[in-house]
Design an enzyme around this catalytic site. Sequence first.
Site, PDB file in Angstrom:
ATOM      1  N   HIS A 131      -2.486  -1.957   1.523  1.00  0.00           N
ATOM      2  CA  HIS A 131      -1.567  -1.101   2.137  1.00  0.00           C
ATOM      3  C   HIS A 131      -1.335   0.264   1.601  1.00  0.00           C
ATOM      4  CE1 HIS A 131       2.061  -1.899  -0.275  1.00  0.00           C
ATOM      5  NE2 HIS A 131       1.308  -2.961  -0.358  1.00  0.00           N
ATOM      6  N   ASP A 132      -1.413   1.145   2.418  1.00  0.00           N
ATOM      7  CA  ASP A 132      -0.760   2.606   2.292  1.00  0.00           C
ATOM      8  C   ASP A 132      -1.588   3.306   1.100  1.00  0.00           C
ATOM      9  OD1 ASP A 132       1.774   2.675   3.661  1.00  0.00           O
ATOM     10  OD2 ASP A 132       2.335   1.072   2.260  1.00  0.00           O
ATOM     11  N   GLY A 149      -1.810  -1.524  -3.492  1.00  0.00           N
ATOM     12  CA  GLY A 149      -1.085  -0.767  -2.471  1.00  0.00           C
ATOM     13  C   GLY A 149      -0.729   0.721  -3.047  1.00  0.00           C
TER      14      GLY A 149
END
Length: 278
Positions: A131-132, A149
């Site tokens: 994520h991200d 992440g």
Amino acid sequence: MQATIEQIPKTKRMTHPYTYIDPNAKIAANVKIDPFTVIHGDVQIGEGTWIGSNVTIMDGTRIGKNCRIFPGAVIGAIPQDLKYNGEKTTVEIGDHTTIREFVTINRGTSDKWKTVVGNHCLIMAYSHIAHDCIIGNNCILSNSVQIAGHVVMGDWAWIAGVSAVHQFVHIGQHAYIAGGSLVSKDVPPYIKAVRNPLSYGGVNSVGLKRRGFELEKINHIIDIYRIIFNKGFNTSQALAYIEEELPASDERDEIVTFIRESGRGIIKKYASGIPEED
């Protein structure tokens, strides 16, 4: 505006009958989708893209033009982050990017609201992008690279196989990271990161030559890193000396800014007196 699947005449669809596509998905007319793939509703896929068999494309996924996604990939699954609270986020894949077998790319959290993979990237088999993460253009992740992440990866960076990147690490553009690396510090632009523990291994001269960098510019970059790693300065002293003594250039300013803004600190020069781990 891309047409929804209902707006595309059946005779023009390049979709196998054993594929499931949510009627709300927005898919260009000439996208080819192989059997046993599942595409959820909040998905957009650009023209010319090929989706192989047994691919799962979940809500929040945006895929550009002329991409190739190989069997077994899962794109847009929710983040593997305990702080994720169901917020609506995305995965954005650029144009002309290839995603090989069993790659997983998770969508963002409320930190950046999205995970991004740029144009003309190659994400090889079994790699994971959490994520991200923001992956630039023309990047390569070799087989089984695992990226945690919030990682940022500059254009033209290359991570060789079976490497693991710690969360919040930044990797500069045109950097090369050797296979089997554990990346827990930031890797500045234009360099090779090698050995264990991961260390500065020189400027990525071969890669820069392949991308059209002139010899004068490569030597300029080498001079900068000699000051940073070989002159005995601490980081602040080295950066101050570079700004005072070396001519201004885009490369100089980029390197100095990258190091000054590093949140995790940059990798160090390899210390020959410290034995490598088995």
